[in-house]
Structures are given as C-alpha cells and as structure tokens.
Scaffold this motif. Structure first.
Motif, PDB file in Angstrom:
ATOM      1  N   ALA A  39       0.816  -1.247   0.023  1.00 34.46           N
ATOM      2  CA  ALA A  39      -0.209   0.002  -0.037  1.00 34.46           C
ATOM      3  C   ALA A  39       0.760   1.096   0.084  1.00 34.46           C
ATOM      4  CB  ALA A  39      -0.949   0.037   1.220  1.00 34.46           C
ATOM      5  N   THR A  40       0.380   2.273  -0.659  1.00 35.75           N
ATOM      6  CA  THR A  40       1.055   3.313  -0.711  1.00 35.75           C
ATOM      7  C   THR A  40       0.399   4.483   0.298  1.00 35.75           C
ATOM      8  OG1 THR A  40      -0.501   4.357  -2.339  1.00 35.75           O
ATOM      9  CG2 THR A  40       1.682   3.401  -3.330  1.00 35.75           C
ATOM     10  N   GLY A  41       1.025   5.757   0.503  1.00 39.78           N
ATOM     11  CA  GLY A  41       0.559   6.684   1.200  1.00 39.78           C
ATOM     12  C   GLY A  41      -0.456   7.388   0.568  1.00 39.78           C
ATOM     13  N   GLN A  42      -1.029   8.427   1.010  1.00 34.51           N
ATOM     14  CA  GLN A  42      -2.133   9.355   0.286  1.00 34.51           C
ATOM     15  C   GLN A  42      -1.297  10.176  -0.353  1.00 34.51           C
ATOM     16  OE1 GLN A  42      -5.243   9.567   0.232  1.00 34.51           O
ATOM     17  NE2 GLN A  42      -6.175   9.204   2.266  1.00 34.51           N
ATOM     18  N   MET A  43      -1.644  10.156  -1.666  1.00 32.77           N
ATOM     19  CA  MET A  43      -1.012  11.122  -2.772  1.00 32.77           C
ATOM     20  C   MET A  43      -1.942  11.539  -3.809  1.00 32.77           C
ATOM     21  SD  MET A  43       2.743   9.531  -3.784  1.00 32.77           S
ATOM     22  CE  MET A  43       2.579   7.807  -4.002  1.00 32.77           C
ATOM     23  N   PRO A  44      -1.890  12.481  -4.381  1.00 33.02           N
ATOM     24  CA  PRO A  44      -2.812  13.092  -5.569  1.00 33.02           C
ATOM     25  C   PRO A  44      -3.146  11.915  -6.717  1.00 33.02           C
ATOM     26  CG  PRO A  44      -1.383  14.751  -5.377  1.00 33.02           C
ATOM     27  CD  PRO A  44      -0.835  13.446  -4.351  1.00 33.02           C
ATOM     28  N   VAL A  45      -4.282  11.820  -7.378  1.00 31.66           N
ATOM     29  CA  VAL A  45      -4.472  10.797  -8.277  1.00 31.66           C
ATOM     30  C   VAL A  45      -3.420  10.821  -9.539  1.00 31.66           C
ATOM     31  CG1 VAL A  45      -6.225  10.104 -10.011  1.00 31.66           C
ATOM     32  CG2 VAL A  45      -6.724  10.586  -7.553  1.00 31.66           C
ATOM     33  N   SER A  46      -3.214  12.320  -9.868  1.00 32.41           N
ATOM     34  CA  SER A  46      -2.423  12.612 -10.821  1.00 32.41           C
ATOM     35  C   SER A  46      -0.894  11.966 -10.684  1.00 32.41           C
ATOM     36  CB  SER A  46      -2.216  14.223 -10.977  1.00 32.41           C
ATOM     37  OG  SER A  46      -1.865  14.778  -9.933  1.00 32.41           O
ATOM     38  N   VAL A  47      -0.455  11.875  -9.382  1.00 27.61           N
ATOM     39  CA  VAL A  47       0.707  11.179  -9.368  1.00 27.61           C
ATOM     40  C   VAL A  47       0.790   9.935  -9.813  1.00 27.61           C
ATOM     41  CG1 VAL A  47       2.471  10.605  -7.661  1.00 27.61           C
ATOM     42  CG2 VAL A  47       1.440  12.711  -7.434  1.00 27.61           C
ATOM     43  N   PHE A  48      -0.235   9.138  -9.303  1.00 27.35           N
ATOM     44  CA  PHE A  48      -0.145   7.683  -9.887  1.00 27.35           C
ATOM     45  C   PHE A  48      -0.492   7.479 -11.390  1.00 27.35           C
ATOM     46  CE2 PHE A  48      -1.962   7.202  -5.516  1.00 27.35           C
ATOM     47  CZ  PHE A  48      -0.775   6.504  -5.087  1.00 27.35           C
ATOM     48  N   VAL A  49      -1.268   8.572 -12.177  1.00 24.68           N
ATOM     49  CA  VAL A  49      -1.325   8.352 -13.317  1.00 24.68           C
ATOM     50  C   VAL A  49      -0.131   8.526 -14.234  1.00 24.68           C
ATOM     51  CG1 VAL A  49      -2.745   9.226 -15.299  1.00 24.68           C
ATOM     52  CG2 VAL A  49      -3.948   8.649 -13.163  1.00 24.68           C
ATOM     53  N   VAL A  50       0.329   9.760 -13.946  1.00 25.65           N
ATOM     54  CA  VAL A  50       1.726  10.239 -14.337  1.00 25.65           C
ATOM     55  C   VAL A  50       2.770   9.098 -14.377  1.00 25.65           C
ATOM     56  CG1 VAL A  50       3.483  11.969 -14.520  1.00 25.65           C
ATOM     57  CG2 VAL A  50       1.217  12.337 -14.426  1.00 25.65           C
ATOM     58  N   VAL A  51       3.036   8.612 -12.973  1.00 25.02           N
ATOM     59  CA  VAL A  51       3.754   7.661 -12.786  1.00 25.02           C
ATOM     60  C   VAL A  51       3.427   6.065 -13.759  1.00 25.02           C
ATOM     61  CG1 VAL A  51       4.628   5.518 -11.437  1.00 25.02           C
ATOM     62  CG2 VAL A  51       4.804   8.272 -10.666  1.00 25.02           C
ATOM     63  N   ALA A  52       2.258   5.829 -13.955  1.00 31.86           N
ATOM     64  CA  ALA A  52       1.922   4.855 -14.921  1.00 31.86           C
ATOM     65  C   ALA A  52       2.088   5.043 -16.180  1.00 31.86           C
ATOM     66  CB  ALA A  52       0.395   4.414 -14.478  1.00 31.86           C
ATOM     67  N   LEU A  53       1.850   6.289 -16.588  1.00 29.60           N
ATOM     68  CA  LEU A  53       2.159   6.745 -18.145  1.00 29.60           C
ATOM     69  C   LEU A  53       3.709   6.358 -18.311  1.00 29.60           C
ATOM     70  CD1 LEU A  53       1.466   7.941 -20.711  1.00 29.60           C
ATOM     71  CD2 LEU A  53       1.962  10.239 -19.698  1.00 29.60           C
ATOM     72  N   ILE A  54       4.810   7.267 -17.478  1.00 29.96           N
ATOM     73  CA  ILE A  54       6.020   6.994 -17.681  1.00 29.96           C
ATOM     74  C   ILE A  54       6.552   5.730 -17.521  1.00 29.96           C
ATOM     75  CG2 ILE A  54       8.101   7.664 -16.492  1.00 29.96           C
ATOM     76  CD1 ILE A  54       6.861  10.092 -15.550  1.00 29.96           C
ATOM     77  N   VAL A  55       6.046   4.800 -16.666  1.00 27.52           N
ATOM     78  CA  VAL A  55       6.571   3.525 -16.578  1.00 27.52           C
ATOM     79  C   VAL A  55       6.002   2.728 -17.922  1.00 27.52           C
ATOM     80  CG1 VAL A  55       6.117   1.268 -15.577  1.00 27.52           C
ATOM     81  CG2 VAL A  55       6.534   3.124 -14.006  1.00 27.52           C
ATOM     82  N   GLY A  56       5.013   2.885 -18.310  1.00 31.75           N
ATOM     83  CA  GLY A  56       4.547   2.289 -19.849  1.00 31.75           C
ATOM     84  C   GLY A  56       5.390   2.889 -20.897  1.00 31.75           C
TER      85      GLY A  56
END
Length: 80
Positions: A39-56
């Motif tokens: 589990a991660t801590g509380q972060m903005p939704v945009s952080v997860f989406v941008v990280v997923a984009l970069i990883v992809g």
C-alpha cells in the motif's frame, strides 16, 4: 520551411505541457493505492496516473526490443 516546423513543434509541446498541468491541477484529491498487499500513502491521483504513463512509455519500447531481438536470432537445427 524549417522555421514553420520548429514553431509547430514548439506549439505542440506547449499544448501538451498545458494539458498535463491542467490534468495535475484538476486531480489533486488524495488516494491510497493497494496492490498485491503493498500500500502507498495518500498522494494525488495525478501522481499515480503520471507514474503509470512514464512506466508504460519505458516498458513498451523495452519489450519491443526484446521481442524483436528474440525473433531475429537464427534458429539452429540439429539433424542427426
């Protein structure tokens, strides 16, 4: 003609940057992500989406290189 292409590229980059900034500003609500028991801590939704984009964007070309390398290896046939 080179000047027109350069201006078009600069405008395209600026538009993409503005869209990303607008996306980040609109998605500031905090969430926690849980995956496979981690589990991660509380972060903005945009952080997860941008990280997923970069990883992809990194994994896609890497997988393509691996698949093309595997296909291009000659298969040795042993006859006996």
């Amino acid at each position: 003609m080179r000047g027109v292409k350069r201006v078009a590229v600069v405008l395209a980059v600026l538009i993409v940057a503005l869209v990303v900034v607008a996306f980040v500003l609109e998605n500031q609500q905090g969430v926690s992500l849980s995956f496979l028991g981690l589990a991660t801590g509380q972060m903005p939704v945009s952080v997860f989406v941008v990280v997923a984009l970069i990883v992809g964007m990194l994994l896609g070309p890497l997988l393509r290189v691996l698949v093309l390398r595997r296909r291009s290896k000659p298969v040795s046939v042993v006859r006996g």
